[in-house]
Design an enzyme around this catalytic site. Structure first.
Site, PDB file in Angstrom:
ATOM      1  N   PHE A 108      -7.689  79.756  -7.601  1.00 19.96           N
ATOM      2  CA  PHE A 108      -7.082  80.644  -6.612  1.00 19.96           C
ATOM      3  C   PHE A 108      -7.158  79.987  -5.246  1.00 19.96           C
ATOM      4  O   PHE A 108      -8.179  79.372  -4.899  1.00 19.96           O
ATOM      5  CB  PHE A 108      -7.807  81.982  -6.542  1.00 19.96           C
ATOM      6  CG  PHE A 108      -7.597  82.876  -7.728  1.00 19.96           C
ATOM      7  CD1 PHE A 108      -6.492  82.741  -8.542  1.00 19.96           C
ATOM      8  CD2 PHE A 108      -8.516  83.866  -8.028  1.00 19.96           C
ATOM      9  CE1 PHE A 108      -6.297  83.571  -9.627  1.00 19.96           C
ATOM     10  CE2 PHE A 108      -8.330  84.713  -9.103  1.00 19.96           C
ATOM     11  CZ  PHE A 108      -7.223  84.557  -9.909  1.00 19.96           C
ATOM     12  N   GLU A 109      -6.117  80.147  -4.452  1.00 17.59           N
ATOM     13  CA  GLU A 109      -6.134  79.567  -3.115  1.00 17.59           C
ATOM     14  C   GLU A 109      -7.207  80.201  -2.227  1.00 17.59           C
ATOM     15  O   GLU A 109      -7.591  79.634  -1.208  1.00 17.59           O
ATOM     16  CB  GLU A 109      -4.769  79.691  -2.453  1.00 17.59           C
ATOM     17  CG  GLU A 109      -4.324  81.113  -2.198  1.00 17.59           C
ATOM     18  CD  GLU A 109      -2.908  81.169  -1.654  1.00 17.59           C
ATOM     19  OE1 GLU A 109      -2.772  81.258  -0.424  1.00 17.59           O
ATOM     20  OE2 GLU A 109      -1.961  81.137  -2.439  1.00 17.59           O
TER      21      GLU A 109
END
Length: 259
Positions: free
Chosen positions: A56-57
């Site tokens: 996930f960013e």
């Protein structure tokens, strides 16, 4: 033996998630956005790719997604539960920039014939009619990975030219991506509720690779705002299997993403 289903037995979003999840390979590292991309990646992990790693960013590596707890944001704290690692978002993007990520997986409001994505605004830049969430890490992800896009197939989404390039695909086609300083990655597949598309190796224009059961090429073209190419051999996808639908409904029992 697996059982197949009829088109009336699943929703368009379930179809997209299942078809997109089938594209992922065990051992890959995948940058997934929330919604259908995360659902598809988690489905693949539970079904055929147990060694798939999701990033996930927001900084989470290897989240453990429990049934019924799909996060609404990559920055949501439930993403961190039993994750392999939690880093600053800049460190996760550094992994991307150093070439450790295989696949980027996201959606968008608009896409054009060269796979450029818009998630910033609709209309002119100085006076847009709709403002969208914007880039986040979308530009980094699409600039450095092989991209899968999952979205509903509608003419208002598949446009001749996006209003703004949030996440670059093949830019203007042919070698324009490399000439703009992006020698790696590129748009790979677009999965919709009508078909699976790829991009011609020379022109980099979108082309239909496979149709979903009961869908014609004319129907896909009718819902696209630019002329579509056809692959030399256009296949037909295998319908969702009952075990795939059971898994996806276990992950999203409230139909937050698959209604």
């Amino acid at each position: 033996m697996t059982e197949q289903t009829t088109s009336s037995a699943y929703t368009a979003s379930e179809l997209i998630a299942i078809m997109a999840g089938r594209l992922l390979v065990d051992g890959q590292i995948v940058f997934a956005g929330v919604g259908i991309p995360l659902l598809a990646a988690t489905l693949a992990q539970r079904n055929v790719a147990p060694k798939l790693t999701i990033l996930f960013e927001g900084g989470v590596i290897g989240p453990f997604i429990r049934p019924g707890e799909l996060p609404p944001s990559t920055n949501e704290q439930r993403c961190t539960r039993r994750a392999n690692m939690v880093l600053p978002s800049t460190d996760v993007l550094l992994l991307l920039q150093r070439g450790y990520v295989d696949v980027g997986f996201m959606g968008g409001a608009q896409i054009d014939r060269y796979g450029n994505l818009n998630s910033s605004f609709i209309g002119p830049a100085d006076k847009p009619s709709i403002r969208l969430p914007g880039t986040g890490g979308g530009n980094d992800i699409s600039s450095l990975t092989n991209m899968i896009v999952a979205m509903k197939h509608e003419k208002r989404r598949f446009v001749e030219k996006v209003d703004f390039i949030t996440s670059p695909g093949w830019i203007d086609g042919r070698d324009s991506r490399a000439r703009r300083g992006l020698p790696t990655g590129g748009m790979w597949r677009v999965v919709t509720d009508l078909a699976v598309m790829g991009f011609d190796a020379e022109t980099r224009e979108m082309e239909v690779l496979a149709l979903h059961p009961g869908v014609s090429f004319a129907q896909v073209q009718e819902n696209t705002g630019f002329p579509l190419r056809r692959a030399r051999e256009v296949g037909v996808t295998e319908p969702p299997r009952r075990e795939e639908l059971a898994l996806i409904r276990e992950l999203d029992p409230d139909r937050l993403y698959t209604a």
